[in-house]
Design an enzyme around this catalytic site. Structure first.
Site, short mmCIF file in Angstrom:
data_model
loop_
_atom_site.label_atom_id
_atom_site.label_comp_id
_atom_site.label_asym_id
_atom_site.label_seq_id
_atom_site.Cartn_x
_atom_site.Cartn_y
_atom_site.Cartn_z
N ASP A 304 0.87 -1.17 0.00
CA ASP A 304 0.00 0.00 0.00
C ASP A 304 0.91 1.22 0.00
O ASP A 304 2.07 1.14 0.43
CB ASP A 304 -0.87 -0.02 1.26
N ASP A 493 -1.35 -0.78 6.06
CA ASP A 493 -1.56 -0.29 7.43
C ASP A 493 -2.98 0.12 7.72
O ASP A 493 -3.37 0.24 8.88
CB ASP A 493 -0.65 0.92 7.70
N ASP A 497 -6.83 -1.93 3.89
CA ASP A 497 -5.84 -2.95 3.50
C ASP A 497 -6.12 -4.30 4.13
O ASP A 497 -5.56 -5.31 3.72
CB ASP A 497 -4.43 -2.50 3.93
#
Length: 598
Positions: A304, A493, A497
């Site tokens: 991410d 995080d 996600d």
């Protein structure tokens, strides 16, 4: 019955048998005492072996059973007792080694916060951590554990976060700084506003992760049984040839006595627990041994962007004032003051900028977060709005590729502040190290715009970019990895996600500022806000598995050498049984090397 109790029982029987035979010259009674205990232990092991076979696996218990039965049949009952002592002692030693190797993980459980001091007006009341509510004001005294996550509203102190992040240096906490549960306050009292309930706070989440890591079996423990079939066959072949050549069945028993299965049983799990302990000391909680295996074999990794490749906070890029009645400095002060109790990433970034500029924030009241729009609050008796353009009263909006907040004071739109991503200093080096460790495919998954994502990918060295991704699209990218790119790692995080972390072969959550959902969905959690711990996790896993395999093979090689020597009749059965403990000790000491940082 626990392994320690079995060991103590076996030793007690041995002492009684020694007294009977050499004190009272009752050799037959000593023989039957050992035979009965040996028979009970053998039946217990046989039941365990049958259960193992029924589950579709092959274990090494058959070697130990054969050795005990063979030594009893040829009258070497003291050797049989020694085998029992070594086996039960080996299991007890495994329990002890596992406990020692995992003591860093256990220290989290031992230091779990239990109470909190809530401030109601001028009164301070003591209550259980589970009773603390979001929004409560909590007092943490000098030297106390922070009970739940929150944000400092009064006081300054140095806080020890080493049990959470592995960072030994105390961290200075001032007004508006975040406090993590489980950290230890220094020499000054702090007051903070609770931002997460106990069950969602950092420390309690880590405790849950530790419990999971201990409850779930490590897959490689069973992989050790791959060695069991050839090892058992070798033992029987050497013993059978020795019996055939010498025409003495005792020779067969002597070979089997030194064919200790303990290196297969002990070495792998001890090495994995030791490796997990070592990872925790380096700020990485690995939940299972299976995760270590997959990290070793990983071929691809997806990241991410925000909060992972970037710092999770944005830097102020431009401050635009459209009103003649306010300065750039006042615009920042009012906006940051209104945002100071918000946990949003833009709020954190704006407050950090105000601190860096040494601007004094104003008291805030009646803070309200309007979902999908922004915040409104009262600062100096004026209503402040910070958020989207329409919410703040602006008729125009910047390009959607720009990250911005718009500000209104007392109902008048006064300007906007734009932000830009801060790429982590360690991002590019982490990608390079991962490539060197054998992970050749690197992917970025982000909901951000293509142009921004591509620019950051080029800066850090990522080869493949998927921009403007919804959580479902991130999952699809992970699911459609080719067999040649698996196992695949996902690093993230945020709450969005969590699904991708759950479906990835290995999910790694950035847990320092990340969401609870991400940490719970992941297979490993990085406790320190440092992306380089991802490559460190891969490196430590590779080192751990290398030591595990080495330890298993070292034990096997020693066993085979002793079997060959025993086949000549040089090693009596009793001495061969004693040598098992040497093999066990060597295997365990080798496996415990995985605890040490090199």
């Amino acid at each position: 019955m626990s392994n320690l109790k079995k060991f103590l029982l076996t030793v007690t029987v041995g002492i009684v048998a020694l007294i009977l035979e050499f004190g009272f010259h009752q050799a037959r009674v000593a023989f039957w005492l050992i035979a009965i205990v040996g028979g009970i232990m053998t039946i217990s092991m046989l039941i365990g072996m049958v259960q193992t076979l029924r589950s579709g696996k092959y274990g090494v218990d058959i070697l130990a059973i054969t050795a005990i039965v063979a030594t009893l049949l040829v009258g070497e009952y003291w050797a049989s007792l020694m085998v029992l002592v070594m086996l039960t002692g080996g299991d007890s030693l495994e329990d002890y080694a596992s406990h020692q190797a995992g003591r860093e993980l256990q220290s989290l459980l031992n230091n779990s916060p239990q109470i909190a001091h809530r401030i109601d007006g001028e009164e301070v009341t003591e209550l259980k951590v589970d009773e603390v509510q979001v929004g409560d004001t909590i007092l943490v005294k000098p030297g106390e554990l922070v009970p739940v996550d929150g944000r400092v509203i009064a006081g300054e102190s140095f806080v020890d976060e080493s049990s959470l992040t592995g960072e030994s240096k105390p961290i200075e906490k001032q007004i508006n700084d975040e406090l993590m549960s489980g950290s230890i306050n220094g020499d000054a009292a702090l007051r903070f506003k609770v931002t997460k309930s106990a069950k969602d706070s950092q420390y309690q989440t880590l405790v849950k992760l530790v419990q999971e890591s201990e409850a779930k079996p490590a897959h490689f423990v069973r992989l050790a049984d791959r060695y069991a079939v050839p090892f058992t066959l070798i033992a029987y072949i050497i013993g059978g040839i020795a019996w055939f050549v010498s025409k003495d069945p005792v020779r067969f028993a002597e070979v089997l006595v030194v064919a200790s299965p303990c290196p297969l049983i002990l070495a792998a799990p001890v090495a994995l627990v030791a490796g997990m302990s070592r990872s925790s000391r380096n700020g990485i909680v690995v939940k299972t041994g299976t995760t270590i295996e997959k990290l070793v074999r990983a071929k691809s990794i997806a990241f991410d962007k925000t909060g992972t490749l970037t710092e999770g906070k944005l830097s102020v890029e431009e401050i635009k004032v459209v009103s003649e009645n306010i300065s750039r400095e006042d615009l920042v002060i009012y906006a940051a003051s209104g945002e100071q109790e918000s946990s949003h990433i833009l709020a954190r970034s704006l407050i950090a900028y105000a601190k860096a500029e040494k601007l004094s924030l104003l008291p805030v009241a009646n803070l309200e977060e309007v979902t999908g729009q922004g915040i409104q609050a009262i600062v100096e008796d004026k209503e402040i709005r910070v958020g989207k353009a329409a919410f703040a009263g602006s008729n125009t909006e910047l390009s959607s590729e720009k990250t911005a907040v718009y500000v209104s004071i007392a109902g008048q739109y006064v300007g906007y502040i734009t932000f830009t991503d801060i790429v982590r200093e360690e991002s590019a080096e982490t990608i390079k190290e991962l490539n060197q460790l054998g992970i050749t495919k690197t992917i970025m998954l982000t909901g951000d715009h293509q142009s921004i994502a591509k620019q950051i990918a080029e800066e850090v060295g990522i080869s493949e970019v998927h921009a403007e991704c919804l959580p479902e699209e991130k999952i699809n990218v992970i699911k459609t990895l080719s067999d040649g790119d698996r196992p695949g790692i996902m690093v993230g995080d945020g709450v969005n996600d969590a699904p991708a972390l759950a479906v990835a072969d290995v999910g790694i959550a950035m847990g320092a500022h990340g969401s609870t959902a991400a940490s719970e969905s992941a297979d490993a959690v990085i406790l320190k806000d440092d992306l380089s711990r991802v490559s460190e996790a891969v490196r430590l896993s590779q080192d751990t598995m290398r030591i595990a395999r080495q330890s298993v093979l070292i034990g096997i090689v020693i066993c085979v050498i002793l079997m060959l020597i025993a086949s000549t009749g040089v090693i009596p059965a009793l001495l061969g049984a004693a040598l098992q403990e040497v093999i066990d000790t060597v295997s365990i000491l080798s496996a415990l090397r995985a605890r040490k940082d090199r």
